[in-house]
Design a protein around this motif. Sequence first.
Motif, mmCIF file in Angstrom:
data_model
loop_
_atom_site.group_PDB
_atom_site.id
_atom_site.type_symbol
_atom_site.label_atom_id
_atom_site.label_comp_id
_atom_site.label_asym_id
_atom_site.label_seq_id
_atom_site.Cartn_x
_atom_site.Cartn_y
_atom_site.Cartn_z
ATOM 1 N N ARG A 19 1.026 -1.346 -0.084
ATOM 2 C CA ARG A 19 -0.012 0.026 0.166
ATOM 3 C C ARG A 19 0.764 1.273 0.039
ATOM 4 O O ARG A 19 0.775 2.283 -0.709
ATOM 5 C CB ARG A 19 -1.010 0.039 1.137
ATOM 6 C CG ARG A 19 -1.475 1.393 1.418
ATOM 7 C CD ARG A 19 -2.803 1.091 2.142
ATOM 8 N NE ARG A 19 -3.857 0.070 1.867
ATOM 9 C CZ ARG A 19 -4.767 0.615 1.255
ATOM 10 N NH1 ARG A 19 -4.745 1.875 0.548
ATOM 11 N NH2 ARG A 19 -5.775 -0.244 0.625
ATOM 12 N N THR A 20 1.955 1.255 0.902
ATOM 13 C CA THR A 20 2.789 2.324 1.102
ATOM 14 C C THR A 20 3.436 2.774 -0.523
ATOM 15 O O THR A 20 3.586 3.870 -0.922
ATOM 16 C CB THR A 20 4.034 2.333 1.926
ATOM 17 O OG1 THR A 20 3.222 2.082 3.254
ATOM 18 C CG2 THR A 20 4.675 3.538 1.972
ATOM 19 N N GLU A 24 0.174 4.500 -2.290
ATOM 20 C CA GLU A 24 0.341 5.778 -1.893
ATOM 21 C C GLU A 24 1.641 6.701 -2.845
ATOM 22 O O GLU A 24 1.472 7.778 -3.001
ATOM 23 C CB GLU A 24 0.885 5.967 -0.381
ATOM 24 C CG GLU A 24 -0.431 5.468 0.417
ATOM 25 C CD GLU A 24 0.143 5.140 1.848
ATOM 26 O OE1 GLU A 24 1.120 5.599 2.368
ATOM 27 O OE2 GLU A 24 -0.717 4.554 2.607
ATOM 28 N N GLU A 25 2.605 6.013 -2.931
ATOM 29 C CA GLU A 25 3.850 6.478 -3.734
ATOM 30 C C GLU A 25 3.741 6.400 -5.201
ATOM 31 O O GLU A 25 3.902 7.485 -5.812
ATOM 32 C CB GLU A 25 5.137 5.680 -3.253
ATOM 33 C CG GLU A 25 6.394 6.166 -3.971
ATOM 34 C CD GLU A 25 7.776 5.421 -3.589
ATOM 35 O OE1 GLU A 25 8.338 5.171 -4.518
ATOM 36 O OE2 GLU A 25 7.752 4.646 -2.539
ATOM 37 N N ASN A 27 0.906 5.776 -6.893
ATOM 38 C CA ASN A 27 -0.467 5.918 -7.256
ATOM 39 C C ASN A 27 -1.005 5.004 -8.184
ATOM 40 O O ASN A 27 -1.952 5.296 -9.016
ATOM 41 C CB ASN A 27 -0.552 7.464 -8.229
ATOM 42 C CG ASN A 27 -0.137 8.523 -7.205
ATOM 43 O OD1 ASN A 27 -0.493 8.564 -6.226
ATOM 44 N ND2 ASN A 27 0.708 9.303 -7.668
ATOM 45 N N GLU A 30 -6.205 1.459 -5.959
ATOM 46 C CA GLU A 30 -6.173 0.177 -5.022
ATOM 47 C C GLU A 30 -6.917 -0.972 -5.678
ATOM 48 O O GLU A 30 -6.637 -2.219 -5.366
ATOM 49 C CB GLU A 30 -7.141 0.637 -3.897
ATOM 50 C CG GLU A 30 -7.246 -0.648 -2.772
ATOM 51 C CD GLU A 30 -7.770 0.109 -1.312
ATOM 52 O OE1 GLU A 30 -8.180 -0.664 -0.594
ATOM 53 O OE2 GLU A 30 -8.133 1.398 -1.109
#
Length: 140
Positions: A19-20, A24-25, A27, A30
């Motif tokens: 996820r990180t 998040e990093e 893009n 999900e």
Amino acid sequence: MSVEIAVTEDLATCQALRRTVFIEEQNVPEADEVDGRDAGAVHLLARVDGRAVGTARLLVSGDSGKIGRVCVLAEMRGKGIGARLIEAAVREFAANPAIGKVKLSAQINALSFYERLGFTAEGDEYLDAGIVHRDMFRTL
């Protein structure tokens, strides 16, 4: 720096690392990252001095192993952890005599990294989760 890479059942930690890095990093949507295949996979977890810093997911299809979801936290890159994850994944597959080759889908900016680890790019470039990739293979 003490690096340990091992098969893990700690799926929550692997997913948190992914996820990180991916969501998040980089893009990655999900819906693209969470594909429902984690339960049937083997997961590797890299720890540095006890802290989880990277992961990889291993799947088997016929006589091929597939390495995917390889990530290392940004602040830990460039320390050889990614290479150690890939080497550990190849060893896992090599321990199974039914597997003759290993495949991965490499982001274009990582092609030379995987080439140094014995992988060869094949086929055309394609988009995966909005990022240009190319398939790579290594015979065992």
